[in-house]
Enzyme design. Structure first.
Site, PDB file in Angstrom:
ATOM      1  N   LYS A 122       0.841  -1.203   0.000  1.00  0.00           N
ATOM      2  CA  LYS A 122       0.000   0.000   0.000  1.00  0.00           C
ATOM      3  C   LYS A 122       0.882   1.261   0.000  1.00  0.00           C
ATOM      4  O   LYS A 122       2.100   1.160  -0.015  1.00  0.00           O
ATOM      5  CB  LYS A 122      -0.960  -0.046   1.187  1.00  0.00           C
ATOM      6  CG  LYS A 122      -1.798  -1.336   1.248  1.00  0.00           C
ATOM      7  CD  LYS A 122      -2.820  -1.450   0.125  1.00  0.00           C
ATOM      8  CE  LYS A 122      -3.355  -2.841  -0.110  1.00  0.00           C
ATOM      9  NZ  LYS A 122      -4.128  -3.429   0.958  1.00  0.00           N
TER      10      LYS A 122
HETATM   11  C1  LIG Z   1      -5.082  -4.439   1.460  1.00  0.00           C
HETATM   12  C2  LIG Z   1      -6.562  -4.409   1.463  1.00  0.00           C
HETATM   13  C3  LIG Z   1      -7.354  -4.585   2.613  1.00  0.00           C
HETATM   14  C4  LIG Z   1      -6.810  -4.833   3.999  1.00  0.00           C
HETATM   15  O1  LIG Z   1      -5.755  -5.620   4.028  1.00  0.00           O
HETATM   16  P1  LIG Z   1      -4.758  -5.891   5.232  1.00  0.00           P
HETATM   17  O2  LIG Z   1      -3.705  -6.694   4.532  1.00  0.00           O
HETATM   18  O3  LIG Z   1      -5.518  -6.663   6.237  1.00  0.00           O
HETATM   19  O4  LIG Z   1      -4.235  -4.603   5.777  1.00  0.00           O
HETATM   20  C5  LIG Z   1      -8.725  -4.466   2.500  1.00  0.00           C
HETATM   21  N1  LIG Z   1      -9.298  -4.171   1.331  1.00  0.00           N
HETATM   22  C6  LIG Z   1      -8.591  -3.975   0.211  1.00  0.00           C
HETATM   23  C7  LIG Z   1      -9.295  -3.605  -1.039  1.00  0.00           C
HETATM   24  C8  LIG Z   1      -7.206  -4.110   0.227  1.00  0.00           C
HETATM   25  O5  LIG Z   1      -6.507  -3.936  -0.897  1.00  0.00           O
END
Ligand SMILES: *Cc1c(COP(=O)(O)O)cnc(C)c1O
Length: 393
Positions: A191
């Protein structure tokens, strides 16, 4: 022109990756040498920084984005008998969080251009049981919030934004996180900025804020206003079934330090997207990411669709060939209702027509701030090579 037989790269280029520098490392080391490595002061500093950046009143940090969404589902009061409308083109967590608290996810189809949830289909899927909408800002482009908010007001629904892709993005100059009932950001290494694992919910609602904090810490309170009695300074009460979903101070310190770089990271992502747009624009059959005029994306993903009528092979072959060039392409995402677990729950396959078309044709190209000019040229080179290999009209 004869195709080069040489592989584009000798090492695999990932589709996303963190960028950790000396400041980040020093920030984590400082916490390790301090009195608190969890439940210390770094958490609130990080929460404040995220809330201020996006223009929200409150922020609650969780151990990951999925736990944060679970908290949002709890705070929203979603339980058995409640339906929550979301998109199938997302990571599992956007919909699983509804299942965690006993609710029922309902999938609305995507818009064929933005690939975000289609507000018209949200309206069609509303029933007496509908309690909330979970909108996902897919690829970093905010979902159509003016329409979604209108629907939510009309039907008295909560709006939760899964903004795992869209930290730093905006809709009509409103920052993602400043609007809606609750917004989730993820700090996974792919992210925009990372804490290793981590998630944050921001909200402008004091009651939701309290519910989120309670849920993160076993459903426990020490606030005398919320307790039935007070036996002494040691005393606490558990009022709800919560979890231990806390973030550590090491993670929070890393996140705080990373937030300083967010604007430059986003700027770099925008440059990469612009360069892809420029290089791939004159290639009929390649569908480049459409940007709604009201949005400013923070470009978590760059998705190219390969129009099936223009190539002699399908997406899977093209995908494999790009991987063979050591370009770490990916597919985001498999429509959630296709998962075997969802089939077991009775979800029908192929239930969203646009999501199916999208899924069969999409490929995500690598995009992350640390990518070099050479990396980017490699992607463009490989895409062009495979495009010419299979183009039929
Ligand atoms: C990355 C992501 C999440 C949450 O992910 P974690 O790995 O638990 O932090 C939730 N929704 C989307 C669309 C994502 O890309």
């Amino acid at each position: 022109m004869k195709e080069s037989i040489e592989q584009t790269r000798s090492t695999m280029l990932p589709y996303g990756k963190q960028w950790i520098d000396e400041d980040d490392i020093a920030a984590v080391v400082q916490v390790l040498q301090s009195d608190f490595i969890t439940q210390g002061p770094a958490i609130e500093r990080f929460e404040r920084k995220v809330a201020d950046y996006v223009g929200a009143m409150y922020a609650v940090a969780f151990c990951n984005g999925t736990a944060a969404l679970h908290g949002a589902s709890f705070a929203a009061g979603i339980g058995p008998g409640d339906e929550v409308i979301t998109t199938p083109i997302t990571f599992l967590a956007s919909s699983n969080c509804v299942l965690y608290t006993g609710g029922k996810p309902v999938f609305a189809d995507i818009d064929s251009e933005t690939y975000n949830i289609d507000p018209n289909d949200i309206e069609r899927k509303i029933t007496k049981q509908t309690k909330a909408i979970i909108a996902v800002d897919f690829t970093g482009q905010p979902a159509e919030i003016d329409k979604i908010e209108r629907i939510a007001r009309k039907h008295n629904l909560l709006v939760i934004h899964d903004a795992a892709h869209s930290l730093g993005a905006s809709y009509e100059n409103r920052m993602v996180g400043s609007y809606g009932d609750m917004t989730m950001f993820s700090f996974h290494p792919v992210k925009h900025v990372t804490t290793g694992e981590g998630g944050v919910i921001v909200t402008n609602d004091a009651a939701l804020f309290e519910r989120l904090r309670l849920f993160r810490n076993h459903g426990m309170t020490r606030d005398s206003h919320n307790m039935t009695r007070n036996d002494g300074p040691w005393y606490y009460e558990m009022t709800d079934l919560g979890y231990n979903y806390r973030m550590t101070d090491m993670q929070a310190a890393l996140g705080f330090s990373q937030m300083d770089k967010l604007d430059s990271f986003i700027e770099r992502r925008r440059q990469i997207a612009a360069q892809y747009n420029k290089a791939l624009i004159d290639m009929p059959g390649l569908v480049l990411p459409y940007q709604h005029p009201d949005t400013s994306s923070s470009w978590h993903l760059y998705v190219v669709r390969w129009d099936e009528s223009c190539f002699s092979v399908g997406r899977n072959q093209i995908f494999n060939d790009l991987r063979a060039e050591n370009i770490g392409v990916n597919v985001h995402y498999i429509p959630v209702y296709k998962q075997p677990y969802y089939s077991k729950l009775g979800y029908e396959d192929n239930q969203c027509a646009e999501a199916e078309v999208y899924y069969n044709t999409a490929i995500s190209l690598p995009i992350f701030p640390l990518m070099s000019e050479q990396d980017q040229d490699d992607v463009i080179h490989a895409v062009t090579k495979i495009y010419n290999r299979y183009r039929i009209k």
